[in-house]
Design a protein around this motif. Structure first.
Motif, short mmCIF file in Angstrom:
data_model
loop_
_atom_site.label_atom_id
_atom_site.label_comp_id
_atom_site.label_asym_id
_atom_site.label_seq_id
_atom_site.Cartn_x
_atom_site.Cartn_y
_atom_site.Cartn_z
N PHE A 1 -66.43 -66.92 39.42
CA PHE A 1 -66.20 -66.26 40.71
C PHE A 1 -66.46 -64.76 40.58
O PHE A 1 -66.98 -64.12 41.50
CB PHE A 1 -64.78 -66.53 41.21
CG PHE A 1 -64.51 -67.99 41.44
CD1 PHE A 1 -65.09 -68.65 42.51
CD2 PHE A 1 -63.68 -68.70 40.58
CE1 PHE A 1 -64.85 -70.01 42.72
CE2 PHE A 1 -63.44 -70.05 40.78
CZ PHE A 1 -64.02 -70.71 41.85
N CYS A 2 -66.08 -64.20 39.44
CA CYS A 2 -66.35 -62.79 39.15
C CYS A 2 -67.87 -62.57 39.14
O CYS A 2 -68.38 -61.60 39.71
CB CYS A 2 -65.74 -62.44 37.80
SG CYS A 2 -65.66 -60.68 37.44
N TYR B 219 -63.26 -58.88 34.64
CA TYR B 219 -62.24 -58.92 35.70
C TYR B 219 -61.94 -57.54 36.27
O TYR B 219 -61.51 -57.42 37.42
CB TYR B 219 -60.92 -59.49 35.15
CG TYR B 219 -60.88 -60.98 34.96
CD1 TYR B 219 -61.21 -61.85 36.01
CD2 TYR B 219 -60.46 -61.52 33.76
CE1 TYR B 219 -61.13 -63.22 35.83
CE2 TYR B 219 -60.39 -62.90 33.58
CZ TYR B 219 -60.73 -63.75 34.62
OH TYR B 219 -60.65 -65.10 34.46
N SER C 127 -70.15 -64.36 40.68
CA SER C 127 -70.72 -64.51 42.03
C SER C 127 -70.55 -63.24 42.86
O SER C 127 -71.38 -62.93 43.71
CB SER C 127 -70.10 -65.71 42.74
OG SER C 127 -68.73 -65.49 43.03
N ARG C 128 -69.48 -62.49 42.59
CA ARG C 128 -69.25 -61.24 43.33
C ARG C 128 -70.17 -60.11 42.84
O ARG C 128 -70.55 -59.25 43.62
CB ARG C 128 -67.78 -60.79 43.19
CG ARG C 128 -66.78 -61.67 43.87
CD ARG C 128 -65.43 -60.99 44.02
NE ARG C 128 -64.79 -60.64 42.77
CZ ARG C 128 -64.06 -61.48 42.03
NH1 ARG C 128 -63.91 -62.72 42.40
NH2 ARG C 128 -63.50 -61.07 40.90
N TYR C 129 -70.48 -60.12 41.55
CA TYR C 129 -71.17 -58.97 40.96
C TYR C 129 -72.44 -59.36 40.20
O TYR C 129 -72.85 -58.68 39.27
CB TYR C 129 -70.22 -58.20 40.04
CG TYR C 129 -69.03 -57.68 40.79
CD1 TYR C 129 -69.16 -56.68 41.74
CD2 TYR C 129 -67.77 -58.24 40.59
CE1 TYR C 129 -68.07 -56.22 42.46
CE2 TYR C 129 -66.67 -57.78 41.30
CZ TYR C 129 -66.83 -56.78 42.24
OH TYR C 129 -65.75 -56.33 42.95
N ARG C 130 -73.07 -60.45 40.62
CA ARG C 130 -74.24 -60.97 39.91
C ARG C 130 -75.29 -59.89 39.68
O ARG C 130 -75.75 -59.67 38.56
CB ARG C 130 -74.84 -62.14 40.69
CG ARG C 130 -76.04 -62.79 40.03
CD ARG C 130 -76.48 -64.00 40.81
NE ARG C 130 -75.46 -65.04 40.79
CZ ARG C 130 -74.74 -65.41 41.86
NH1 ARG C 130 -74.90 -64.79 43.03
NH2 ARG C 130 -73.85 -66.37 41.75
N SER D 287 -73.81 -69.61 36.97
CA SER D 287 -73.56 -68.78 38.14
C SER D 287 -74.41 -67.52 38.13
O SER D 287 -74.94 -67.10 39.16
CB SER D 287 -72.07 -68.40 38.20
OG SER D 287 -71.81 -67.53 39.28
N ASP E 285 -63.76 -55.10 39.69
CA ASP E 285 -63.48 -55.05 41.13
C ASP E 285 -63.19 -53.63 41.64
O ASP E 285 -63.82 -53.19 42.60
CB ASP E 285 -62.32 -55.98 41.48
CG ASP E 285 -62.76 -57.43 41.63
OD1 ASP E 285 -63.74 -57.66 42.36
OD2 ASP E 285 -62.13 -58.31 41.03
#
Length: 333
Positions: free
Chosen positions: A193-194, A160, A196-199, A223, A163
């Motif tokens: 979701f985390c 988390y 998907s942002r930083y795959r 994901s 970001d």
């Protein structure tokens, strides 16, 4: 290599959970979709906080919950996370230390207020959350104490906190210090979701060996590899990660390394009351065992036991001493 004085050091968002019971009319009046998690600003956080009924204030945040779980098992845990020197910052510091966790991060003298998650629990037990991340997001490399990281067998990083770019650099600095000291580095992917942002960045951490041990649940693994096929995702995870722990709710959990896998069932629980913190406490149990040199199957069982305890009541921290439960189950002596 010197002997570690901490089993696990966790790094993440320092958040105070404020839990209050509320009727559905209150949610409607505040414009809160029931069961949602909404990120809010400081002004909104203050307005909701003032409007809420009497509540319970307790230090929270994913990595902090994990540290508290390690301590409840009798482990030596530390936490790094930033608060402001305000009222809720004081609550956070008091609670985390009272849980037996070493916490040395200096509170910020200015800037955003301490992070908080304002949780409204309706009569049916459902949670509606409003989260203000505030000071927690301002963690930098300046808050990473070399000696503190070097003292831990495992440094555990919360996805988390990936970001904010300065916090990301703090993670990488801590990982480098840990590896230079001959220690291990673990990462939790936190949520789908985390991922998907930083795959691409998370995969890079695994493939380059920045992370020795990754924690994920079923949806996060899918994901990570953009597939609905869990088995296919697991094959790729085995190829990319040195070691991985995957939780599958009622299906149990597994540990994989070098192509081999160990699976254990979920720990029985009489009633699932609140799943908040289940992943955090599972990680606590596994990390405690792993840091103490316990075999992977027993470490997984410790994780399943800790998760079962926390989902049996409201709140993301253990209400029973996990060390006692683990001894009763025969997992530790």
């Amino acid at each position: 290599m010197s002997t570690a004085t901490l089993d696990v050091l966790t790094i993440g968002n320092a958040i105070v959970d404020v839990l209050s019971r509320a009727e559905e009319d209150f949610l409607l009046a505040q414009g809160m979709p029931k069961g949602s998690m909404t990120l809010i600003d400081e002004a909104r956080a203050e307005a909701v906080y003032q409007a809420m009924g009497p509540g319970i204030e307790i230090s929270g945040g994913s990595a902090a919950n994990t540290a508290a779980g390690v301590a409840s098992l009798g482990g030596r845990a530390g936490f790094v996370g930033l608060v402001r020197n305000d009222g809720l910052g004081g609550v956070f510091g008091h609670d985390i230390r009272a849980a037996g966790v070493a916490y040395e991060t200096q509170a910020a003298a200015d800037g955003p207020a301490t992070a908080r998650c304002l949780i409204l629990v309706t009569p049916d037990g459902e949670r509606t959350m409003n989260t203000y991340l505030g000071a927690a997001q301002n963690l930098t490399t300046a808050h990473i104490d070399r000696a503190f990281v070097e003292s831990a067998s495992i440094t555990y990083l919360e996805g988390y906190l990936w970001d904010p770019p300065p916090a990301k650099q703090a993670f990488l600095a801590a990982a480098e210090i840990a590896h230079n000291a001959g220690r291990q580095v673990a990462l939790t992917l936190s949520d789908a979701f985390c991922v998907s942002r930083y795959r691409a960045e998370f995969l890079d951490l695994l493939r380059k060996g920045v992370v020795d041990l990754v924690f994920a649940n079923e949806s996060e693994v899918k994901s990570l590899y953009e597939t609905a096929d869990f088995d296919a995702a697991l094959v790729q995870l085995r190829a990319d990660a040195k070691q991985a722990v995957v939780t599958r709710s009622e299906k149990g959990a597994l540990f994989t390394t070098d192509g081999a896998a160990v699976t254990v069932p979920a720990h029985p629980v009489a009633e699932v009351v609140d799943t908040t913190g289940a992943g955090d406490l599972f990680a606590a149990g596994f990390l405690f065992g792993h840091a103490r040199g316990v075999d992977p199957a027993t470490s997984l069982r410790l994780g399943a036991l800790a998760a079962a305890e926390v989902i049996s009541h409201i709140g993301a921290r253990p209400q029973k001493t996990l060390a006692d439960l683990a001894k009763e189950a025969g997992f530790i002596t």
